[in-house]
Design a protein around this motif. Sequence first.
Motif, short mmCIF file in Angstrom:
data_model
loop_
_atom_site.label_atom_id
_atom_site.label_comp_id
_atom_site.label_asym_id
_atom_site.label_seq_id
_atom_site.Cartn_x
_atom_site.Cartn_y
_atom_site.Cartn_z
N PHE A 71 36.67 55.46 47.90
CA PHE A 71 37.89 56.24 48.09
C PHE A 71 38.93 55.88 47.03
CE2 PHE A 71 42.12 57.07 49.81
CZ PHE A 71 41.99 58.39 50.23
N MET A 72 39.09 54.60 46.76
CA MET A 72 40.16 54.17 45.87
C MET A 72 39.82 54.34 44.39
SD MET A 72 41.79 50.87 47.80
CE MET A 72 43.21 50.79 46.73
N ILE A 73 38.57 54.12 43.99
CA ILE A 73 38.26 54.17 42.56
C ILE A 73 37.22 55.21 42.18
CG2 ILE A 73 38.88 51.74 42.33
CD1 ILE A 73 35.93 51.07 41.99
N GLY A 74 36.58 55.85 43.16
CA GLY A 74 35.62 56.91 42.87
C GLY A 74 34.20 56.40 42.64
N GLU A 75 33.25 57.32 42.71
CA GLU A 75 31.84 56.96 42.62
C GLU A 75 31.48 56.36 41.26
OE1 GLU A 75 29.53 60.37 43.60
OE2 GLU A 75 30.11 60.35 45.73
N ASN A 76 31.91 56.99 40.19
CA ASN A 76 31.55 56.51 38.86
C ASN A 76 32.07 55.10 38.61
OD1 ASN A 76 30.52 57.17 35.98
ND2 ASN A 76 32.61 56.49 35.62
N ASN A 77 33.30 54.84 39.02
CA ASN A 77 33.88 53.52 38.78
C ASN A 77 33.23 52.43 39.63
OD1 ASN A 77 35.76 53.87 36.68
ND2 ASN A 77 37.23 54.81 38.09
N CYS A 78 32.68 52.79 40.79
CA CYS A 78 31.93 51.80 41.57
C CYS A 78 30.72 51.33 40.77
CB CYS A 78 31.48 52.40 42.91
SG CYS A 78 32.80 52.54 44.13
N LYS A 79 30.02 52.27 40.14
CA LYS A 79 28.88 51.91 39.30
C LYS A 79 29.34 51.11 38.08
CE LYS A 79 26.20 56.06 40.49
NZ LYS A 79 25.57 57.28 39.94
N TYR A 80 30.46 51.54 37.49
CA TYR A 80 31.00 50.87 36.31
C TYR A 80 31.35 49.42 36.59
CZ TYR A 80 34.86 49.43 33.22
OH TYR A 80 35.70 48.73 32.41
N VAL A 81 32.06 49.18 37.69
CA VAL A 81 32.47 47.81 38.04
C VAL A 81 31.25 46.93 38.30
CG1 VAL A 81 33.65 46.41 39.79
CG2 VAL A 81 34.74 48.48 38.91
N LEU A 82 30.27 47.47 39.02
CA LEU A 82 29.06 46.70 39.31
C LEU A 82 28.30 46.36 38.04
CD1 LEU A 82 26.96 45.54 41.33
CD2 LEU A 82 25.93 47.82 41.38
#
Length: 471
Positions: A71-82
């Motif tokens: 919700f806070m950072i979006g799907e793409n950024n979840c992958k990016y951070v990981l």
Amino acid sequence: MVYIKVKCNVPRIMITAASSNSGKTTITTSLLKAFSMRGKNVSAYKSGPDYIDPMFHREVVKIPSRNLDEFMIGENNCKYVLCKNSKDADISIIEGVMGYYDGIGTNTSCSTYELAKLLDCPVILVLNCKGMAASVCALIEGFKNFREKSNIKGVILNDISKGLYGYYKNIIESNTDVKVYGYLPYLQDCKLESRHLGLVTAQEIGNLEDIVKKLGEASLKTIDLEGLYELALNSSVLEYEESNIETVGKTKIAVAMDKAFCFYYRDNLDLFEQLGAEIVEFSPLNDKELPKDIGGLYLGGGYPELYMKELSENKSMLKDLKEKINMGLPTFAECGGYMYLMESFKDENAIEHNLVGAIEGQSNMTKSLENFGYATLVANCDNLMCNKGQSINVHEFHYSTSTNKGSSFTAKKPQSEKRYDCIIADETKFMGYPHFHFLGNIGFARNFIEKCTEYSTENCYNNSKNRRTQL
């Protein structure tokens, strides 16, 4: 901004449970320590917006734990951070939030399940089997089949004895196709205490190192680490878009960091650094004034209500903060930091503690959560972080309330008609209860650092001019 498509291979597993208070943090911490004791490089992550669990992760792996919040950072950024933070890791362990399928409203939106599906992550379900026999299989089957692609590959049994483990393992593996990866016995001296915002923070537990060591040693004996590692190695390749974040200027940001103020997303601080800021930590509890030559101020959340006597008695810090903020020092304060910048705080005994007074108003604790959960903020005016009409997703988690919540933004709850005003903001100030993750809208962070850079440049010029005048 330029986006580059990237593929990465991250060996990973997710630890989840049927509900909160099921032992996710204990199991996750024990696995992080056990794999580290086996010589593995481990990275840690937390599903959702929680600040406290990542503190425990960090104490184990000695590097920051990151939040993965759709919700806070979006799907793409979840992958990016990981992917960004797992480059050197042999295995990445993600701790879920609440129950596996618990999301926003009545569906699974933004739940641990949705994150596991997004990341195509093998999932381990933590179970407490007390009072059950074959019924535990119905529970497992229910979680495994409630939604498609549940990714539940195994279970770890929590708080059971060595004698009962063989019994439950046989029941589960003979009635389901889910593998049992071990158990963790009941360890009384390893219990992690709680308070109103969740667990107590890692730095408050004096014997945390001993607790973590005992948990790791127990996992080495009772959990199938080789099996979990093999499961993680079979994870699929992830693909995401990486943004090229360019420096916007050079400045120093003073960040409050002590027992009272400790709720920060490491990715926010990293983003500030990528944009050109140098992070300088200080303690409102112990330091007498702000660090020198700063261009901005960031006061995060935490537990200031527990340290109001000490905070209110540090008069020189209160005075310096008020003077600098009133002179235009760009200031961002969320939740506890916002409370600290108000005129006062009234405690449960009706004692009033005088605080910074950079903004009008008083705060006090209540008996229930206020505006709990996610929201989308839309700006009602141009301000330090953005222009009118721009938006960002946030979350709130606080038991306090205040007499001046601000009206610079309108908050809208997801899947709800509820709206409310919040945030006190102008050209140099941005203060309120909501918590921000700036990967959700990098423009907010960029505008803040640009303003801090301008302030630094102006101060440098004025100081140089004053020195020439004196000569």
